[in-house]
Scaffold this active site. Structure first.
Site, PDB file in Angstrom:
ATOM      1  N   GLY A 139       0.822  -1.212   0.000  1.00  0.00           N
ATOM      2  CA  GLY A 139       0.000   0.000   0.000  1.00  0.00           C
ATOM      3  C   GLY A 139       0.846   1.248   0.000  1.00  0.00           C
TER       4      GLY A 139
ATOM      5  N   SER B 137      -2.047   2.152  10.795  1.00  0.00           N
ATOM      6  CA  SER B 137      -0.965   3.084  11.140  1.00  0.00           C
ATOM      7  C   SER B 137      -1.371   3.983  12.301  1.00  0.00           C
ATOM      8  CB  SER B 137      -0.640   3.957   9.920  1.00  0.00           C
ATOM      9  OG  SER B 137       0.215   5.026  10.288  1.00  0.00           O
TER      10      SER B 137
ATOM     11  N   HIS C 131      -1.155   6.914  12.165  1.00  0.00           N
ATOM     12  CA  HIS C 131      -1.742   8.123  11.587  1.00  0.00           C
ATOM     13  C   HIS C 131      -3.278   8.063  11.532  1.00  0.00           C
ATOM     14  CE1 HIS C 131       2.151   9.808  11.143  1.00  0.00           C
ATOM     15  NE2 HIS C 131       2.562   8.629  10.679  1.00  0.00           N
TER      16      HIS C 131
ATOM     17  N   TYR D 126      -3.780   9.931   4.145  1.00  0.00           N
ATOM     18  CA  TYR D 126      -3.210   8.615   4.419  1.00  0.00           C
ATOM     19  C   TYR D 126      -3.836   8.013   5.682  1.00  0.00           C
ATOM     20  CZ  TYR D 126       0.411   5.418   6.216  1.00  0.00           C
ATOM     21  OH  TYR D 126       1.077   4.350   6.752  1.00  0.00           O
TER      22      TYR D 126
ATOM     23  N   SER E 122       6.329   3.317  14.457  1.00  0.00           N
ATOM     24  CA  SER E 122       7.449   3.556  13.537  1.00  0.00           C
ATOM     25  C   SER E 122       8.309   2.308  13.563  1.00  0.00           C
ATOM     26  CB  SER E 122       8.272   4.762  13.992  1.00  0.00           C
ATOM     27  OG  SER E 122       7.429   5.887  14.192  1.00  0.00           O
ATOM     28  N   CYS E 123       8.178   1.486  12.537  1.00  0.00           N
ATOM     29  CA  CYS E 123       8.865   0.186  12.528  1.00  0.00           C
ATOM     30  C   CYS E 123      10.061   0.237  11.594  1.00  0.00           C
ATOM     31  CB  CYS E 123       7.876  -0.911  12.150  1.00  0.00           C
ATOM     32  SG  CYS E 123       8.506  -2.561  12.503  1.00  0.00           S
TER      33      CYS E 123
HETATM   34  P1  NAI Z   1       6.846   0.633   1.825  1.00  0.00           P
HETATM   35  O1  NAI Z   1       6.410   1.846   1.081  1.00  0.00           O
HETATM   36  O2  NAI Z   1       8.289   0.388   2.018  1.00  0.00           O
HETATM   37  O3  NAI Z   1       6.225  -0.659   1.136  1.00  0.00           O
HETATM   38  C1  NAI Z   1       4.951  -0.682   0.572  1.00  0.00           C
HETATM   39  C2  NAI Z   1       4.926  -1.710  -0.542  1.00  0.00           C
HETATM   40  O4  NAI Z   1       3.622  -1.747  -1.117  1.00  0.00           O
HETATM   41  C3  NAI Z   1       5.908  -1.435  -1.681  1.00  0.00           C
HETATM   42  O5  NAI Z   1       6.548  -2.637  -2.005  1.00  0.00           O
HETATM   43  C4  NAI Z   1       5.007  -0.966  -2.831  1.00  0.00           C
HETATM   44  O6  NAI Z   1       5.541  -1.299  -4.098  1.00  0.00           O
HETATM   45  C5  NAI Z   1       3.751  -1.761  -2.537  1.00  0.00           C
HETATM   46  N1  NAI Z   1       2.553  -1.145  -3.117  1.00  0.00           N
HETATM   47  C6  NAI Z   1       2.100   0.133  -2.960  1.00  0.00           C
HETATM   48  N2  NAI Z   1       0.984   0.314  -3.670  1.00  0.00           N
HETATM   49  C7  NAI Z   1       0.717  -0.869  -4.305  1.00  0.00           C
HETATM   50  C8  NAI Z   1      -0.296  -1.295  -5.196  1.00  0.00           C
HETATM   51  N3  NAI Z   1      -1.276  -0.481  -5.607  1.00  0.00           N
HETATM   52  N4  NAI Z   1      -0.243  -2.565  -5.660  1.00  0.00           N
HETATM   53  C9  NAI Z   1       0.737  -3.399  -5.269  1.00  0.00           C
HETATM   54  N5  NAI Z   1       1.747  -3.057  -4.427  1.00  0.00           N
HETATM   55  C10 NAI Z   1       1.713  -1.792  -3.953  1.00  0.00           C
HETATM   56  O7  NAI Z   1       6.096   0.694   3.240  1.00  0.00           O
HETATM   57  P2  NAI Z   1       6.460  -0.059   4.596  1.00  0.00           P
HETATM   58  O8  NAI Z   1       7.177   0.871   5.489  1.00  0.00           O
HETATM   59  O9  NAI Z   1       7.007  -1.389   4.318  1.00  0.00           O
HETATM   60  O10 NAI Z   1       4.993  -0.223   5.215  1.00  0.00           O
HETATM   61  C11 NAI Z   1       4.200  -1.370   4.961  1.00  0.00           C
HETATM   62  C12 NAI Z   1       2.789  -1.095   5.430  1.00  0.00           C
HETATM   63  O11 NAI Z   1       2.816  -0.742   6.805  1.00  0.00           O
HETATM   64  C13 NAI Z   1       2.114   0.075   4.692  1.00  0.00           C
HETATM   65  O12 NAI Z   1       0.729  -0.203   4.549  1.00  0.00           O
HETATM   66  C14 NAI Z   1       2.292   1.239   5.646  1.00  0.00           C
HETATM   67  O13 NAI Z   1       1.257   2.182   5.493  1.00  0.00           O
HETATM   68  C15 NAI Z   1       2.224   0.529   6.994  1.00  0.00           C
HETATM   69  N6  NAI Z   1       2.944   1.229   8.067  1.00  0.00           N
HETATM   70  C16 NAI Z   1       4.300   1.223   8.110  1.00  0.00           C
HETATM   71  C17 NAI Z   1       4.972   1.856   9.144  1.00  0.00           C
HETATM   72  C18 NAI Z   1       6.455   1.798   9.293  1.00  0.00           C
HETATM   73  O14 NAI Z   1       6.939   2.297  10.307  1.00  0.00           O
HETATM   74  N7  NAI Z   1       7.209   1.195   8.382  1.00  0.00           N
HETATM   75  C19 NAI Z   1       4.228   2.617  10.153  1.00  0.00           C
HETATM   76  C20 NAI Z   1       2.798   2.569  10.001  1.00  0.00           C
HETATM   77  C21 NAI Z   1       2.192   1.887   8.987  1.00  0.00           C
HETATM   78  C1  15L Z   2       3.717   5.496   8.858  1.00  0.00           C
HETATM   79  O1  15L Z   2       2.519   5.223   8.766  1.00  0.00           O
HETATM   80  C2  15L Z   2       4.628   5.393   7.697  1.00  0.00           C
HETATM   81  O2  15L Z   2       4.276   4.348   6.828  1.00  0.00           O
HETATM   82  C3  15L Z   2       6.082   5.260   8.118  1.00  0.00           C
HETATM   83  O3  15L Z   2       6.913   5.487   6.982  1.00  0.00           O
HETATM   84  C4  15L Z   2       6.430   6.250   9.225  1.00  0.00           C
HETATM   85  O4  15L Z   2       6.268   7.555   8.749  1.00  0.00           O
HETATM   86  C5  15L Z   2       5.509   6.012  10.403  1.00  0.00           C
HETATM   87  O5  15L Z   2       4.147   6.045  10.020  1.00  0.00           O
HETATM   88  C6  15L Z   2       5.702   7.016  11.539  1.00  0.00           C
HETATM   89  O6  15L Z   2       4.726   7.623  11.963  1.00  0.00           O
HETATM   90  O7  15L Z   2       6.835   7.136  12.019  1.00  0.00           O
END
Ligand code: NAI
Ligand code: 15L
Length: 264
Positions: free
Chosen positions: A71, A109, A111, A134, A163-164
């Protein structure tokens, strides 16, 4: 499980899941719309845009569990959010309804509640206060999960991830950080419990300055072990503390709450 689907497997958290959740299923079906490299021996690679309804049905077919990390992960123009986080999540739940009703881990999230002040202590019953489009899309995902549980019995763990990342990156993240180890242990517990339901879980480590209370999900038996506090001296040395007028001091969601609407 026979087959576990990981969406967003080329992203930050999806690739951690890909690396570390192989023991949960005989086959990992890893998916994204961007490069996934080569398939390991226990893997099936499947490219799919989440906005493509038919493709998502095929993706979900034959899966006993889904870890939905795919996403839009930051604030963006509405069309971008809508494509991945509104249409995409709807397509996933419709596919799950038609294709065996697998248990789902949904990446929500912080957020979704980001307009709350850091002085507030929140739990699963606190009202949502999204801080961005978002954040609104994450509230939508949680609402859809709730509907598909009540109506069709599809169980979902909605993780309001803080924040992972490998380490907290600033003072705010000393409150919101979740280590990769705690994240993986949480997903293991979600698939281990006999009855999951549709809980809201705050995805946060055992940080001294955490804002969120996970008492409602004690039945999961998840006890986060890491604590962001050990990074405080490093962060203090690297940057100034936020002042009282900074978004990070005023809102749990920090800068997302101060962001303008992104016009397309
Ligand atoms: P990221 O941006 O690194 O990975 C997201 C992945 O989803 C990417 O591989 C992208 O290509 C894929 N993607 C996006 N739109 C797509 C679509 N329409 N069809 C197919 N694939 C699609 O994000 P991250 O950090 O790995 O986060 C993963 C999930 O966790 C997300 O939903 C994000 O909102 C949520 N999240 C992450 C946080 C963090 O601290 N990393 C914090 C809060 C939420
Ligand atoms: C999120 O939802 C985002 O996906 C991540 O990249 C960070 O910004 C995280 O929240 C955060 O609040 O630190």
């Amino acid at each position: 499980m026979k087959r576990l689907l990981i969406t967003g497997a080329s992203g930050g958290l999806g690739s951690v899941c890909r690396k570390r959740l192989g023991h949960l299923a005989e086959i990992l079906r890893v998916s994204s719309r961007s490069d996934l490299g080569h398939a390991a021996t226990n893997e099936e690679i499947s490219y799919c845009d989440l906005a493509d309804k038919r493709a998502v049905e095929n993706l979900v077919e034959g899966c006993d569990g889904i870890v939905h990390m795919g996403g839009q992960s930051l604030e963006a123009a509405w069309e971008v959010i809508r494509n991945s986080n509104i249409e995409g999540v709807f397509n996933l739940y419709e596919a799950a309804r038609k294709k065996g009703r697998p248990r789902i881990v949904m990446a929500s999230s912080n957020h979704a509640i980001g307009f709350h002040s850091p002085t507030e202590r929140l739990d699963a019953n606190s009202p949502t206060r999204p801080d961005s489009l978002y954040g609104v899309s994450k509230v939508f995902g949680e609402a859809l999960a709730s509907l598909y549980y009540d109506k069709f019995g599809i169980e979902t763990a909605c993780i309001r991830i803080g924040s992972c990342f490998p380490e907290p990156r600033n003072h705010r993240m000393l409150s919101t950080w979740m280590s990769y180890d705690d994240f993986i242990r949480l997903i293991e517990r979600i698939f281990a419990v006999p009855k999951l339901g549709c809980p809201i879980i705050y995805g946060v480590s055992n940080n001294d300055s955490a804002w969120w209370d996970n008492r409602e999900v004690a039945y999961l038996g998840w006890k986060p072990k890491d604590n962001a506090e050990r990074f405080r001296p490093k962060i203090n040395a690297k940057m100034a503390r936020p002042t009282t007028s900074d978004a990070d001091s005023k809102f749990q969601g920090g800068a997302f709450a101060a962001d303008e609407i992104h016009e397309s």
